[in-house]
Design an enzyme around this catalytic site. Structure first.
Site, mmCIF file in Angstrom:
data_model
loop_
_atom_site.group_PDB
_atom_site.id
_atom_site.type_symbol
_atom_site.label_atom_id
_atom_site.label_comp_id
_atom_site.label_asym_id
_atom_site.label_seq_id
_atom_site.Cartn_x
_atom_site.Cartn_y
_atom_site.Cartn_z
ATOM 1 N N HIS A 101 -4.465 11.613 8.788
ATOM 2 C CA HIS A 101 -4.597 10.201 8.412
ATOM 3 C C HIS A 101 -5.008 9.349 9.622
ATOM 4 C CE1 HIS A 101 -3.337 6.548 6.050
ATOM 5 N NE2 HIS A 101 -3.229 6.063 7.277
ATOM 6 N N GLU A 102 -4.237 9.458 10.690
ATOM 7 C CA GLU A 102 -4.519 8.635 11.873
ATOM 8 C C GLU A 102 -5.848 9.032 12.510
ATOM 9 O OE1 GLU A 102 -2.908 6.045 12.165
ATOM 10 O OE2 GLU A 102 -1.222 6.571 10.883
ATOM 11 N N HIS A 145 -8.552 7.120 10.776
ATOM 12 C CA HIS A 145 -8.716 5.771 11.341
ATOM 13 C C HIS A 145 -9.472 5.871 12.659
ATOM 14 C CE1 HIS A 145 -6.400 3.396 8.584
ATOM 15 N NE2 HIS A 145 -5.260 4.010 8.808
ATOM 16 N N HIS A 171 -13.168 6.301 12.286
ATOM 17 C CA HIS A 171 -13.769 5.031 11.862
ATOM 18 C C HIS A 171 -14.079 4.166 13.091
ATOM 19 C CE1 HIS A 171 -13.447 1.698 8.531
ATOM 20 N NE2 HIS A 171 -14.686 1.937 8.869
HETATM 21 ZN ZN LIG Z 1 -3.431 4.024 7.700
#
Ligand SMILES: [Zn+2]
Length: 680
Positions: free
Chosen positions: A469-470, A473, A476
């Site tokens: 998940h991290e 990010h 991105h």
């Molecule tokens: Zn998040």
């Protein structure tokens, strides 16, 4: 002095070992003074009315402020000390003040407006136009564009709102703290040792012997899930779900009823002043969903699919509870308990069974391989980078043509002085203003258990998902190709779309092809057994219908409450929740239930008319990932398109446009339903 301040140095990366708390405020003061002077100069200079002469200098100063404060806020998170905390709070206060000052600067607003209205505007590229439009929207939503007396009234409302919202939150905290109940030894049946230890800690904190139940989230959850004693569950459920209301054991003492009325009335008035029909319309002004109709349609469509499944799950649970647990009339305080028993019977496995398959070094290698196959970038470790702890590693993000695109610090292990949880944070933003090019740099911070007994650090599957998940990010931020910091990476992305890249990455942690890259027993090298993998998937989908209808209930309640507010009728909280439940719920709580009175997300936490975002972002990420399921999980062409249309563009264009550019159509909920195991 300032030339010696490492926070003001112009190096590629922060000189962490040289930074001390004493550097923080002189550096911040220095940058803020420069920033203020520049704003004064820009607003006074009538020739500074195009992108290059107004917006570009502002972006440069934002970048400079960001790079100065980022290491401070990072160290505050990972290597805190009383001195640093003090310096950090002082600096944060200055930054907040500066932000308010900028947002309320009417002359600056007029200057940006002049850029928007100048003939050259339409000829600018999309990114530059977006910087201008985003800036203007920020000014409009902060009320600075209003004429008097509306401007003063708007400010007044904001002050009142922040006061009442704080009171709302405090009432919930007070009500949570005020109620306790001793749990006798014979009432502990069913509660696991780890939860009992928590109840003992609660007792010790109040200088009591034995076990004490409180209304803290983990305590309530443990008792509702595990306590065999039904009366105990009912008491906890009742006390918890009547907090800060006119009902239950503390009826009237911290009652939020009047505050809810005030908050909704003020929000509605503020929205009207800004020219919106309701606070829901206002909330959507900077979100991807765009219109209330689209939000409602989205939630109702999901509900139509989820509700029949939830009903089936509940019916099945009732049969199980009656037959196996002797509970003939399943009540709300029995649901978590009975669910847990059913789950254990069906496919219980412990996290301990999985952990040997997730040694951290191997998981990292797998994650990097996924990044290489999907995004076409290699993560190459750079040694000797100045960091805040010897366990920290730094990686260059190297593109397929050998260009170094970005850099990332990885800090895996829990330590004292480090905040809990996991997060991605910005160290440097990409900026390419024609004079200089700054590469993006990120921090990826986790709190995994460090290696012990000569074994590598072993992760739970939840840890693996968190890491992916991290990292999503992170990608991105790191793979952005936008030149301007305010709309690059995660910046400027609508907030109901910003979790797309992170939740998207989580999907890989559920895929056999991806797991096969890294899920190997740390001693035997054996791949994750099929039987265990099957159980993981089943557990993932267990009671997904019931989970979804609950989320839908919250989301619809929040949205309709703000959308339908009518000053003549007041908030109608209990009517709205009743109507929503009639539409989507499968289990109706008792009439004394007062969940809204402690719903801090929407009454004090910034999610007003925005709770739907959780599900919205999940639809986006599931649907985006479905493109990979269709083309092949590691399909390079799909990966390249995803990188180009979603990651690279950041906030430089509307998220819906980016999604359509990637997927060839608008988002559809089918993939989400499939990922929940609810597909028809
Ligand atoms: Zn998040």
């Amino acid at each position: 002095m300032n030339t010696e301040n490492p926070l003001l140095a112009s190096g590629e990366l922060p000189a962490f070992s040289a930074i001390t708390p004493a550097h923080v405020n002189p550096a911040i003061d220095d940058v803020l003074a420069g920033f203020r002077k520049e704003v004064d100069r820009l607003t006074a200079d009538p020739s500074a009315r195009d992108f290059a002469t107004l917006l570009a200098p502002l972006e440069r100063w934002e970048e400079r402020l960001g790079r100065t404060f980022a290491p401070v806020s990072h160290l505050h998170g990972v290597k805190d000390s009383p001195e640093l905390r003090e310096a950090y709070s002082e600096a944060l206060e200055k930054l907040t003040e500066h932000g308010t000052e900028l947002g309320q600067n009417r002359a600056l607003y007029e200057a940006v407006k002049a850029v928007r209205e100048a003939p050259g505007f339409d000829a600018m590229d999309l990114a530059r136009r977006t910087v201008v439009e985003d800036s203007l929207r920020g000014f409009r939503l902060s009320g600075v564009a209003l004429e008097e007396p509306a401007r003063s009234r708007f400010k007044d409302i904001q002050n009142q709102l922040s006061k009442v919202e704080t009171e709302f939150e405090e009432a919930v905290l007070d009500a949570t703290d005020a109620w306790t109940r001793p749990v006798a030894d014979d009432e502990l049946a069913g509660i696991p040792e780890s939860a009992r230890a928590m109840l003992r800690t609660m007792a010790q904190e109040k200088k009591l012997e034995g076990h004490l139940a409180t209304l803290k989230g983990p305590v309530v959850q443990a008792i509702l899930t595990f306590a065999d004693n039904r009366a105990l569950r009912e008491q906890l459920y009742t006390a918890y779900n009547t907090r800060a209301s006119d009902q239950g054991p503390q009826a009237g003492t911290h009652d939020n009823s009047a505050r809810i009325e005030t908050i909704l009335a003020l929000r509605h008035e503020a929205a009207n002043l800004l020219g919106f029909d309701s606070n829901a319309h206002l909330s959507l002004a900077d979100k991807m969903a765009g219109t209330p109709e689209r939000v409602l349609r989205f939630l109702r469509e999901l509900a139509a699919k989820a509700r029949p499944v939830a009903r089936r799950e509940l019916d099945e649970l009732k049969v199980f509870a009656a037959a196996e647990l002797g509970i003939a009339d399943l009540q709300p305080w029995d649901v978590a308990y009975a669910s847990e028993k059913l789950r254990e019977q069906r496919f219980a496995f412990s996290e301990e069974d999985l952990k040997p398959y997730f040694p951290l070094p191997s998981v990292m290698q797998g994650l990097f391989t996924v990044a290489e196959r999907v995004f076409g970038v290699k993560l190459v470790e750079r040694h000797g980078v100045d960091a805040w702890h010897p366990d920290v590693h730094f990686f260059d993000v190297v593109d397929h043509d050998g260009t170094v695109r970005a850099g990332v610090y990885l800090d895996h292990y829990a330590r004292s002085g480090k905040r809990g949880g996991a997060w991605m944070d910005v160290c440097r933003s990409r900026m390419n203003d024609g004079d200089s090019l700054f590469k993006p740099v990120a921090y990826l911070t986790c709190n995994f258990a460090p290696p012990s007994d000569g074994k590598p650090a072993l992760l739970t599957h939840d840890d693996v998902i968190t890491l992916f998940h991290e990292f999503g990010h992170g990608m991105h931020h790191l793979l952005t190709e936008v030149d301007w910091p305010s709309i690059g990476g995660i910046s400027g992305v609508e907030w109901d779309a910003v979790e797309l890249p992170s939740q998207f990455m989580e999907n890989f942690a559920w895929q056999r092809e991806a797991l096969d890259l890294f899920a190997r027993h740390h001693e035997t090298g054996e791949r994750l057994p099929d039987a265990l993998y099957a159980k993981m998937l089943q557990a993932r989908h267990f009671h997904a219908g019931l989970f979804l209808v609950r989320q839908l209930e919250f989301a619809l309640f929040d949205f309709r409450l703000h959308l339908e507010y009518d000053p003549a009728e007041g908030a109608r909280v209990l009517d709205v929740i009743k109507e929503v439940r009639r539409d989507v719920a499968v289990l109706t709580p008792p009439s004394w239930h007062r969940g809204p009175h402690a719903f801090t997300h929407i009454f004090s936490g910034g999610y007003a008319a925005g709770y739907y975002s959780y599900l919205w972002a999940e639809v986006l990420s599931a649907d985006a990932f479905a493109a990979f399921e269709e083309a092949g999980v590691f399909d390079a062409a799909t990966g390249a398109r995803y990188r180009k249309e979603i990651l690279a563009v950041g906030g430089s264009r509307p998220a819906l446009e980016s999604f359509i550019a990637f997927r060839g159509r608008e988002p559809e909920p089918d993939a989400l339903l499939r990922s929940y195991g609810l597909a028809a």
